[in-house]
Structures are given as C-alpha cells and as structure tokens.
Design an enzyme around this catalytic site. Structure first.
Site, short mmCIF file in Angstrom:
data_model
loop_
_atom_site.label_atom_id
_atom_site.label_comp_id
_atom_site.label_asym_id
_atom_site.label_seq_id
_atom_site.Cartn_x
_atom_site.Cartn_y
_atom_site.Cartn_z
N PRO A 139 0.60 -1.32 -0.11
CA PRO A 139 0.06 0.11 0.02
C PRO A 139 0.71 1.20 -0.02
CG PRO A 139 -0.87 -1.54 1.49
CD PRO A 139 0.35 -2.19 0.97
N CYS A 140 0.54 2.13 -0.98
CA CYS A 140 1.47 3.17 -1.31
C CYS A 140 0.86 4.52 -0.30
CB CYS A 140 1.39 3.63 -2.46
SG CYS A 140 -0.14 4.12 -3.44
N GLN A 141 -0.28 4.52 0.23
CA GLN A 141 -0.65 5.85 0.82
C GLN A 141 0.24 6.17 1.77
OE1 GLN A 141 -2.48 3.07 0.46
NE2 GLN A 141 -4.36 3.50 -0.25
N TYR A 147 3.59 6.33 1.87
CA TYR A 147 4.45 6.79 1.14
C TYR A 147 4.26 8.16 0.17
CZ TYR A 147 6.14 2.29 1.82
OH TYR A 147 6.45 0.97 2.85
N SER A 148 3.07 8.09 -0.24
CA SER A 148 2.40 9.12 -1.52
C SER A 148 2.71 10.50 -0.88
CB SER A 148 0.99 8.96 -1.43
OG SER A 148 0.73 10.15 -2.61
#
Length: 369
Positions: free
Chosen positions: A83-85, A87-88
């Site tokens: 899940p990239c949230q 790092y975004s």
C-alpha cells in the site's frame, strides 16, 4: 518447448500488474488482498487464479505452495505493490509510523516462504524520500541478503503507451544470476497516447447519468481503442458521478486545459479564494482531447485533480479512468462506485505490467530445465 511461466500477485487489488503479466503469457496462479470487491474484479479478470481474501499477515506461503501444487523455488515471479498511501506525497501526514509503511516486510516474508526466481515491487515515487530513503535501502539490503540482485528505477507510464502522466518506482530483481533488462520504451512525446485516442468512442453522458445501453455506439477511433475493446461486447462501469449544482456552475467557465483559475472568484470554494494562482495547478482541471491525463488517483474528484471530461459537463467515469489506466473493457469493476474508483486508481496500468513481464521472459526462457 518452454513451460508457461508463473506469477503470484501480492497486494493485488483489481490485478492490473498481474493482468499485464497475463497478457505477456504468464499464468497467474493467485493474488492476495483484503478487499472483497477488488477480489471479485481480480477473479473475473484472472479466471484460473485463486484469490486470498485475507490480511497479508495471515497469508502463509506453505498454503500457497500446497494450493498451487508447486514447491518452494518453483514460482517464476512474485509481484506486488505494498500500500502506497503511507509514502504518497499526496498524504501530508506520511510517516513510517503509519502501519501501512511497514507492510513491505510482509512481502519479504512471503519471498522467504516462496523463494521466487524473480521479484517485482511497485510503489509511488514518495517511497524514495520518506524516512530519508531508508525504506528503499532496507528493501534492497534485505533482498540482497536473500540472494537477489536488485535494480531500482522510476518508470514513466506514458512511455509505455498509457495516456497519463504517472511515475512509479519499480524494484526488479532475481536470484538466478540473470541480467536485469528494463522494458524498452514504446512511446515518446511524438506519439504519446492522447485522451482522444483513449476515450472518445465512449457514449455521451450528462452529469449523474447512468448508462442504460452498454453496447458500443460507434466504431473505434484509434488503435488504442481497437486494442482495448478486444473480446468485449459491452461497456461496463460507465456511469457519470453526480456533481452538485455549484460544481456544475463552475464547470461552465473551465475550458479544455483550464483549471480553477478560470472560475469566477465568487464561485470559488472558500478554501481556494486565498490560494496563489501558481498553486494547485490540477484542481478543477478539464482534460484536453490532444493531451494526457494527470495521475489517476483513488478518487477522481474534480476538487483534487484534472478529472473533468474534455467537453461534457461532468467528471470522468470509472470506465474512462480505467481506459486511461490501460485496462481492457472486458475487465468489469465490482463494488460500489467509490470502491471501483479505488481499484482503478490503485492499480498498476496493465500495459506497464506487460512491458515489465516481457523484459523478464527471455531470462526465464533461458533457464535449463
């Protein structure tokens, strides 16, 4: 004759990355995500695959090996995008304290348990800067300790035939001493795919209108549309979101390529009346037929990006977002509309997945059985 290469997809969502591998000739054995609606989408798009609808912390490699009738080390490629949230750069509270930021450790655990020949990890470019780049260094070191040679590169989706400005960090590596070749670019600014080439054949809709007749009303207007319509008899997920009256009034002032700056001051949202005109360049943006899309996010909310149709007074549909991501029309997205947008926005564009898969295939084909 070479055996069919195999792939398993972690954090798979709707399965954009593994769909690209499937298009390249891989057999998708399965996928894992804790998202029922995405699981239904994934299962319909990968008919021979098994979907594990459990938290990755509960996923055990020994069960995958048993279910797939393979041994540790047999799997050709393990792919996934933790899940990239966390790092975004769109997450202004991004931090390693976010539990999602440490889910890459679960990916490493599954690497231990499956011991695939190749690995592919995908994430947003923000992963390079969070915690001073520690995440990237940790992943590289941990994989090297497991016998994998890894290279890391930022790929630009538009250079692989996707009508969208989208940058993603890709970790690509193997434990079989094979050379790592990055996918060759198929497009340059001279022939980037445009919004017109991607969605101009889809039925006209008014604000909030649901598509009642899902049959194609016109012939494909581009090679991109020809390819994306293959093996599809109908158009799914093409229902216009319902915008409120004040937003519809704002849209009237926004020309193609324009943004919130075109909206009269008295119609601006209160929070934007004091904004610098050099800020928020994509907000309330209207697409241009001869341009590309900004990054498709998990919410195609016109307040946050350029998600207004080039000439119709509405926001883009799930199907239009899926077209811009490179999903074939025969992939139908399930769940409520919010869940559908999330599945599309979180996905790796299948054409990018296919390009990565094709860069791995020669090395797999050279392995002596």
């Amino acid at each position: 004759m070479h055996k069919t290469p195999t792939v398993f997809d972690l954090f798979c969502g709707a399965g954009g990355l593994s769909l690209g591998f499937q298009q390249a000739g891989f057999k998708v054995l399965g996928g894992n995500d804790f998202f029922k609606s995405a699981g239904k989408t994934f299962t319909r798009a990968h008919k021979s695959a098994k979907f594990y609808d459990i938290p990755i912390q509960s996923l055990e490699g020994k069960n995958i090996l048993s279910d797939m009738s393979i041994k540790r080390g047999d799997l050709d490629c393990l792919v996934g995008g933790p899940p990239c949230q966390a790092y975004s750069v769109y997450n202004h509270k991004r931090s390693m304290d976010d539990e999602r930021a440490n889910l890459f450790k679960e990916y490493l655990r599954i690497v231990d348990e499956l011991y695939p020949k190749w690995i592919v990890i995908e994430n947003v470019t923000g992963i390079k800067s969070i915690d001073g780049g520690q995440v990237i260094d940790t992943i590289r070191t941990e994989l090297k300790n497991r016998g994998y040679e890894i290279e890391i590169k930022t790929l630009f989706a538009e250079e692989y035939g996707i009508p969208q400005e989208r940058r993603r960090v890709i970790f690509l590596g193997n434990r079989i001493n094979a050379p790592i070749h990055w996918p060759k670019k198929s497009h340059t600014p001279k022939n980037f795919v445009t919004i017109y080439e991607a969605i101009s054949d889809l039925p006209v809709l008014t604000n909030g209108e649901k598509l009642t007749d899902g049959t194609y009303q016109v012939k494909p207007k581009s090679k991109y549309q020809q390819n994306i319509r293959k093996n599809s008899l109908k158009i799914a997920n093409h229902d216009a979101p319902k915008l409120g009256e004040v937003n519809i009034e704002r849209l009237k002032f926004i020309k193609p390529g324009g943004s919130w700056r075109d909206i009269p001051y008295d119609l601006l949202p209160n929070g934007m009346k004091s904004a610098k005109r050099s800020d928020h360049t994509k907000r309330y943006g209207r697409m241009k037929w001869d341009g590309m899309s900004c990054t498709i996010l998990t919410k195609c909310d016109i307040h946050w990006g350029a998600y207004i149709h080039p000439e119709q007074e509405r926001a883009i549909t799930v199907r239009e977002a899926a077209r811009i991501q490179g999903f074939p029309d025969n992939v139908e997205f399930f769940g409520n509309k919010t869940e559908q947008y999330i599945q599309v926005g979180n996905a790796v564009p299948p054409p990018l997945g296919k390009a990565i898969a094709n860069s791995i295939l020669p090395a797999l084909n050279n392995i002596e059985n």
